[in-house]
Design a protein around this motif. Sequence first.
Motif, short mmCIF file in Angstrom:
data_model
loop_
_atom_site.label_atom_id
_atom_site.label_comp_id
_atom_site.label_asym_id
_atom_site.label_seq_id
_atom_site.Cartn_x
_atom_site.Cartn_y
_atom_site.Cartn_z
N ALA A 363 -69.05 30.42 -38.38
CA ALA A 363 -68.89 31.54 -39.71
C ALA A 363 -68.90 32.87 -39.24
O ALA A 363 -68.63 33.58 -39.96
N VAL A 364 -69.21 33.12 -37.94
CA VAL A 364 -69.50 34.61 -37.52
C VAL A 364 -68.61 34.48 -36.24
O VAL A 364 -68.92 33.70 -35.19
N VAL A 365 -67.92 35.74 -36.00
CA VAL A 365 -67.26 35.62 -34.62
C VAL A 365 -66.88 37.26 -34.26
O VAL A 365 -66.78 38.03 -35.20
N HIS A 366 -66.71 37.52 -33.01
CA HIS A 366 -66.34 38.90 -32.64
C HIS A 366 -64.94 39.14 -32.84
O HIS A 366 -63.98 38.08 -32.85
N ARG A 367 -64.51 40.29 -33.19
CA ARG A 367 -63.20 40.64 -33.41
C ARG A 367 -62.71 41.37 -31.98
O ARG A 367 -63.51 41.77 -30.99
N ASP A 368 -61.44 41.40 -31.58
CA ASP A 368 -60.96 41.70 -30.42
C ASP A 368 -61.21 42.99 -29.92
O ASP A 368 -61.66 43.06 -28.69
N ASP A 369 -61.45 43.98 -30.69
CA ASP A 369 -61.57 45.59 -30.46
C ASP A 369 -62.87 45.78 -30.68
O ASP A 369 -63.42 46.98 -30.99
N ASP A 370 -63.88 44.75 -31.32
CA ASP A 370 -65.39 45.12 -31.68
C ASP A 370 -66.29 43.79 -31.22
O ASP A 370 -66.66 43.13 -31.87
N ILE A 371 -66.41 44.03 -29.68
CA ILE A 371 -67.51 43.07 -29.05
C ILE A 371 -68.64 43.82 -28.55
O ILE A 371 -68.31 44.72 -28.02
N ASN A 374 -74.81 41.68 -27.13
CA ASN A 374 -75.93 41.14 -27.67
C ASN A 374 -75.76 40.67 -28.99
O ASN A 374 -76.77 40.51 -29.48
N THR A 375 -74.63 40.47 -29.65
CA THR A 375 -74.45 39.96 -31.00
C THR A 375 -73.60 38.92 -31.00
O THR A 375 -73.00 38.63 -30.11
N VAL A 376 -73.32 38.29 -32.24
CA VAL A 376 -72.35 37.00 -32.42
C VAL A 376 -71.03 37.57 -33.20
O VAL A 376 -70.41 36.69 -33.62
N GLY A 377 -71.11 38.97 -33.57
CA GLY A 377 -69.93 39.42 -34.41
C GLY A 377 -70.29 39.59 -35.81
O GLY A 377 -71.43 39.73 -36.34
N THR A 378 -69.23 39.60 -36.35
CA THR A 378 -69.22 39.70 -38.04
C THR A 378 -68.81 38.22 -38.73
O THR A 378 -67.85 37.49 -38.11
N PRO A 379 -68.96 38.13 -40.09
CA PRO A 379 -68.34 36.86 -40.81
C PRO A 379 -67.03 36.68 -40.81
O PRO A 379 -66.23 37.84 -40.86
N ILE A 380 -66.33 35.52 -40.64
CA ILE A 380 -64.87 35.29 -40.71
C ILE A 380 -64.51 35.47 -42.22
O ILE A 380 -65.53 35.40 -43.11
#
Length: 628
Positions: A363-371, A374-380
Amino acid sequence: MQEKLYGIWQPITWSDYARRVEDFAHGLAGFGVERGSIIAVLGDNRPEWLIAELAAQSMGAAVVGIYPTSIGEELEHILAKSAARVVVVEDQEQVDKLLRLKELGRDLDIGQVIFYDPHGLEQYDDPWLIDFTEVERRGRERSEAQPHWFAEQVELGRPDDIAVICTTSGTTSKPKLGELSHANLLAMAHNLTQIDPADSSFRYVSFLPFAWIGEQMLAVAIGLGRGLTISFPEDASTQRSDLREIGPDVMFSPPRIWESMLSEVQVRIDEAGWLKRKVFGWGYDIGDKAARARVQGKGRSGLLTKLADAVSTRPVRDQLGLARVQRAYTGGAPLGPDVFRFFHAIGVNLKQIYGQTEICGIAVVHRDDDIAFNTVGTPIPGTDLRITDDGEILLRSPSVFRGYHRQPAETAKTVDADGWLHTGDAGYLDEDGHLVVIDRAKDVLTAPDGSRYSSQFIENKVKFSPYVEEAVVFGPERAGQGMTAMVILDPGTVGSWAEHERLSYTTYTDLAAKDEVYDLVAEEIVHANEDLPEAIRVQRFVLLHKQLDPDDDEITRTRKVRRNVIDERYATIIAALRAGEGEARISSRVTYQDGSSVVRELGLRIFDLTTYEIPQGRGRRPVWSGRR
């Protein structure tokens, strides 16, 4: 697809794949499988696994995957709960498990067992058993008599039909069976590939169980939706070399795979000469600086970075089979920030994902230029995320599952009337909008100073050490008690260290009792404590005399700790840790290869870190090395 047999890759074209799916679907129909039925598949990844899955789906049936390591009550629970009448299994080992349940008189209502590796089964004459190729042969005969039946069945299929049933992790109870529809899986594949496009030129190596939602997500949903080439290693022992041969474009693995890769690098570099160690250390430092700029979208590779990559980090990626990887994912459990950083420093585009079986794994993932490590990213795309007032993570998307199989009350507790999936996880959004997952909401605790903390966060800090395979942290029961930990050694890296130090030992239990090993682990935990608030630093620890085993219900098949089992089974050790005692006495049953067993009384040393100091002049171990 392609499968490695006797050292040679055997290709299967899309047309061959489709033909075998149709033949097997006809064969299943001959055993009474019909729309709405469920078949079970139990075994390692092979083309036959996916052929069976697609055959069932083509005719309106669904498949429930079972981990090949499942035994006894767990296996019986899934088969009984799903009411599968046909079971497709890999080999003699899996056949014997089912025959054992049959001998015990378990009421499973299994009508047929189909095996796809006949080795060792030549003398079995139970009419319950039939070879996979024989089912295909019968299916071909049936298709000649009913040439339009298969196409008609496919046409009757609907997006909301159950496609697969995946088991939940089952950390606190027996696993539940989550129903995922075709629409669920296709929505997930579409939304993820909007962020990270994939096409038919991509290669993927399938070695994680198809019973896990992560493998269904990538190998099946995205594999079919984008036409990836799926490769199956010959054997568990050849996975790493097969991975190097294929050089996949995309990879998805739980943290334990990435951690084991890092441990392998640490061992190999420690065994290398001083010049190779110096060169790698130089290249790693340059790669680390470049990676920090890259993941924040602030820089491009310069000449020095390319040189360092060519002579230092690329050879390591190549040895790991990651030379061609365009993007890699980790999920299923948190990955330590330091492990995350290591792979970016050597040039691997590793991303953390967050999801559950109930939302198709992502449901949530990192983007290539926004990692952020200590987080799991933003919603797809297509996914809504909300944090409740009490900190629980809620998710909503077209990939939210249909419900738990034959458990409507449990489904109602998990998905509310507005379609929000209540994950049971606690988390928050940071200032950049990234999701930070703390732990299961019920496992978030309060420290003596009033601050909230997660045992899992502390455990991940300790587990970053190459010498630690698993760690279970226990909070204080009352004021005045500190944090304590039960540590399980990594036998490979600690064994290599002991060999280098000329420290002799016989068994794992013997190794874990050595004073030198206690000192080694103590130093690692002291460094882990440096990154933790004082109120939640580990003050005492014990080295467990054995590894945690899924067959003993201590960890799940995806290697998540079952805390309720640990709390009950090791209550004596936990009590001794909290009480500040110097030793914990336990009884341990040892079973030998001939089947005999003996109960031994063991005394496990408890190490007090409050009085320990790292020897003066001792340098800190670099991330990529097991040596100080």
